[in-house]
Design an enzyme around this catalytic site. Structure first.
Site, PDB file in Angstrom:
ATOM      1  N   THR A 103     -17.819  28.564  -1.031  1.00 31.19           N
ATOM      2  CA  THR A 103     -16.839  29.357  -1.767  1.00 31.19           C
ATOM      3  C   THR A 103     -15.462  28.705  -1.651  1.00 31.19           C
ATOM      4  O   THR A 103     -15.282  27.697  -0.972  1.00 31.19           O
ATOM      5  CB  THR A 103     -16.797  30.794  -1.219  1.00 31.19           C
ATOM      6  OG1 THR A 103     -16.549  30.745   0.194  1.00 31.19           O
ATOM      7  CG2 THR A 103     -18.122  31.500  -1.483  1.00 31.19           C
ATOM      8  N   TYR A 104     -14.471  29.332  -2.299  1.00 29.77           N
ATOM      9  CA  TYR A 104     -13.127  28.750  -2.375  1.00 29.77           C
ATOM     10  C   TYR A 104     -12.566  28.481  -0.988  1.00 29.77           C
ATOM     11  O   TYR A 104     -12.659  29.326  -0.090  1.00 29.77           O
ATOM     12  CB  TYR A 104     -12.198  29.682  -3.140  1.00 29.77           C
ATOM     13  CG  TYR A 104     -10.895  29.048  -3.534  1.00 29.77           C
ATOM     14  CD1 TYR A 104     -10.866  27.886  -4.311  1.00 29.77           C
ATOM     15  CD2 TYR A 104      -9.686  29.603  -3.136  1.00 29.77           C
ATOM     16  CE1 TYR A 104      -9.666  27.297  -4.677  1.00 29.77           C
ATOM     17  CE2 TYR A 104      -8.480  29.026  -3.499  1.00 29.77           C
ATOM     18  CZ  TYR A 104      -8.482  27.871  -4.268  1.00 29.77           C
ATOM     19  OH  TYR A 104      -7.290  27.289  -4.624  1.00 29.77           O
TER      20      TYR A 104
END
Length: 711
Positions: free
Chosen positions: A126-127
């Site tokens: 994820t980010y």
């Protein structure tokens, strides 16, 4: 931190270490006649002063006590067993990811973020720019399910663990960094897709995420206290402790690193003993210690400190550290960040003249204000106006304008001078680096020497080293030959007579000069060596085809020979004096290689795990650089070629590859001057109008200069 290290004075303290049976095991002296024996934490940050009322043993006292205990028996006075537990760390934020990658992988923040960006772009995580420790419900279930499958249900927490960010000013706009998707791919599943850095970081993130949802680890700590009476009647207490993991829990998947290098390893077991049991000392040794200065920051501990103080954002930590290193304000020695004298000079200027702006609390408040602007709670123009002009009468902040309008009051020379304690010398930061000034003497400070290592003894050593050494007289010119240390390294030169030095213009005499070879030094170079260097360039002979001379000499990029504008690099410096005519002709007959790069094999550092190429350190036209055969990366201002490690070289190469191919320079092209509306309407009057732009061009610089603050 470096200021604390400079002020630090090491103090000596001693204790006793007993080697005991049955076991064997070790125990350390903790008290004498009920008074605790001093340890390192009892001293202040200055290193010299005790902050508690304890017994400080010196070497003779410790040795005498060891002798008095040598023949005495020891008995077990107390046995304490204390169960405890350890909880898993939260999933990764940007800050904690950079800290753990520094501790476990020895990566810099920039390298960590580059690899994380690559994993995010390809859908593996994820980010990666977040200050949140929160996992989505999908991620919680995926982590718990996979931990159950891999480690068993007894290793998974009974309920989902939810964490709250401890970071100051945390925005928590994204969830924590974790493997992407509603089903995490285990490292074995991505081993064929991810290699090198990518695989290492993915596995770190995967393990941390799973561990965050697992049970506490249960440990048991046993402490044994032993009593002995010395022959002089003093009652001594020894202590031994051991910690054993009873149930691994989350430790089966992941254990968080630490910045404390001195943390005791507690994995050992102790023998089963009961109160009243007797143990035998096979030896009792006096052990000397010295207090240690506060540890330097690493990238990991610095990022942690920035986060705790509310300075910066997840996306800026790597850029902050990179800027500090690239501008030469700090250098790296292993993992430690060491400020340079240039950094000291810049910080002094900021603290003395812009103290309100570089105050930690002010910086943190500014972050809060920017958050308020983003939420619409403050108006950006009003904030900018207040920042520039101040809060007004009685306000906390006078504003930027009064600070920069007084720029002429800054004494740049005084700002760059640092007195050295217990000496008559000072450090000055000049255009070409830092140097020691003592009276008329100036000694360049070695780049690898940290500010806290410039002790009075080191200053005396540097000043006592001869900066100029007379070698003798050159028989062909009658001039005195001396060896010196200069800005660009050691060299030999002739000293002109007063009459020769007084000549000017076409009659001006230029003394012969030659740089020392890498195997020579100012202290050991002889007159014969100097005369050989001063005789360069050496004429080997005339080329048989055109009669032009072939010469050998030492240049900026190493030894080489030349003929009619054509040159070839020599294998080593001694070849300048030993190469024969036949060898020179054979070398000139070879195809010319791309400069010095092909001829210089460089220093092998190891293998790049990302490309499997051999990494070498080489000397290039624009300074030292590293290469794996495909990619070249220049060393940064904070890097030292002498102490460069493979990890740092791999990091530089990875950053260079991530930046893409270098942009080729383009020829400058003159832009056509912008046509004014009036000129387009009346093209016929262009010629007489040429005088008007000329007047404007002359006036413009004066206007700009008048409103520009001095640099």
């Amino acid at each position: 931190r470096e200021r604390e290290r400079i002020a630090f004075r090491a103090a000596e303290y001693w204790d006793l270490e007993a080697h005991l049976e049955p076991g064997p095991f070790k125990a350390n002296l903790t008290a004498v006649d009920g008074v605790r024996v001093a340890v390192g934490r009892d001293f202040g940050r200055d290193g010299a002063q005790l902050t508690t009322d304890v017994l400080r043993l010196d070497g003779p006292a410790a040795t005498a006590l060891a002798d008095a205990l040598a023949t005495q028996s020891m008995s077990v006075a107390d046995v304490t067993e204390k169960p405890s537990k350890r909880s898993p760390a939260a999933p990764f934020t940007t800050s904690t990811l950079q800290q753990e990658a520094s501790r476990k992988l020895r990566w810099g923040a920039q390298r960590t973020m580059r690899v994380a960006q690559s994993l995010y772009d390809r859908g593996y995580i994820t980010y990666m720019r977040t200050d949140s420790t929160t996992l989505s419900e999908t991620a919680l279930q995926a982590a718990r399910r996979q931990a159950t499958d891999l480690f068993g249900a007894d290793h998974v927490a009974s309920a989902p663990r939810r964490y709250k960010s401890k970071a100051k000013n945390a925005q928590e706009a994204h969830e924590a960094i974790r493997p992407a998707g509603d089903h995490f791919r285990i490292p074995g599943e991505v081993a064929g897709e991810l290699v090198g850095d990518d695989f290492a970081l993915y596995e770190l993130i995967w393990r941390r995420t799973l561990a965050s949802q697992m049970t506490d680890a249960r440990v048991a700590t046993t402490t044994i206290k032993l009593a002995a009476v010395a022959t002089d009647g003093r009652v001594c207490e020894f202590s031994a402790a051991g910690t054993v993991v009873v149930f691994a829990g989350f430790l089966a998947a992941y254990e968080e690193g630490t910045d404390d290098e001195d943390r005791e390893s507690r994995g050992g077991r102790l023998p089963l003993l009961a109160v009243g049991d007797t143990v035998t000392a096979t030896s009792i040794l006096p052990i000397g210690h010295e207090t240690k200065p506060p540890a330097r920051y690493t990238e990991a501990s610095l990022v942690k400190q920035l986060e705790e103080k509310g300075i910066g954002r997840p996306s800026t930590y790597a850029a902050i550290i990179s800027t500090v290193l690239d501008r030469g304000y700090a250098m790296k020695r292993g993992a430690a960040l060491i400020p340079t004298w240039l950094g000291f000079s810049v910080v002094r200027l900021l603290e003395d003249h812009f103290g309100a702006l570089v105050d930690y609390d002010f910086t943190a408040r500014m972050e809060e204000i920017l958050d308020m602007i983003s939420r619409g709670e403050q108006q950006r123009l009003a904030v900018l106006r207040r920042f520039y002009f101040g809060d007004g009468a009685g306000g906390d902040f006078a504003g930027l304008h009064p600070l920069i309008s007084g720029g002429g009051e800054i004494d740049a020379r005084e700002n760059a001078i640092f007195p050295l304690a217990e000496t008559d010398a000072v450090v000055r930061v000049g255009k070409y680096g830092a140097f020691i000034e003592a009276g008329e003497r100036r000694i360049t400070i070695p780049e690898e020497l940290a500010p806290d290592e410039l002790t009075p003894a080191k200053v005396a050593e540097l000043l006592s080293a001869p900066s100029e050494r007379e070698l003798g007289v050159a028989p062909d010119t009658g001039r005195v030959v001396v060896a010196k240390s200069g800005r660009y390294g050691p060299y030999v030169t002739e000293v002109l007579t007063e009459e020769e030095a007084a000549l000017t213009g076409r009659k001006k005499v230029k003394p012969r000069t030659g740089s020392l070879l890498s195997s020579m030094s100012v202290d050991t170079v002889s007159l014969d060596d100097a005369l050989r260097l001063l005789s360069l360039p050496r004429t080997i002979g005339l080329h048989p085809e055109d009669g032009e001379p072939i010469t050998s000499q030492n240049g900026r990029y190493g030894p080489y020979l030349t003929h009619a504008g054509d040159s070839r690099s020599l294998a080593d410096e001694e070849a300048i004096f030993s190469i024969t005519m036949d060898e020179a002709l054979a070398l000139l007959a070879q195809p010319k290689q791309r400069g010095r790069r092909a001829a210089d094999p460089g220093v092998a550092l190891g293998v790049d795990p990302n490309t499997s190429g051999e990494v070498r350190l080489k000397a290039g036209r624009f300074g030292p650089y590293v290469t794996d055969g495909e990619t070249n990366a220049s060393l940064r201002a904070g890097d030292n070629a002498e102490s460069l490690t493979l990890d740092r070289a791999v990091e530089l190469l990875a950053e260079r590859r991530a930046a893409g191919p270098a942009k080729k320079g383009r020829r400058a092209t003159k832009k056509a001057p912008a046509k004014k509306a009036t000129a387009r309407k009346t093209p016929a009057k262009k010629a007489p109008a040429k005088k008007v732009p000329a007047k404007r061009a002359a006036a413009a610089p004066a206007t700009v200069a008048a409103g520009t603050a001095p640099e």
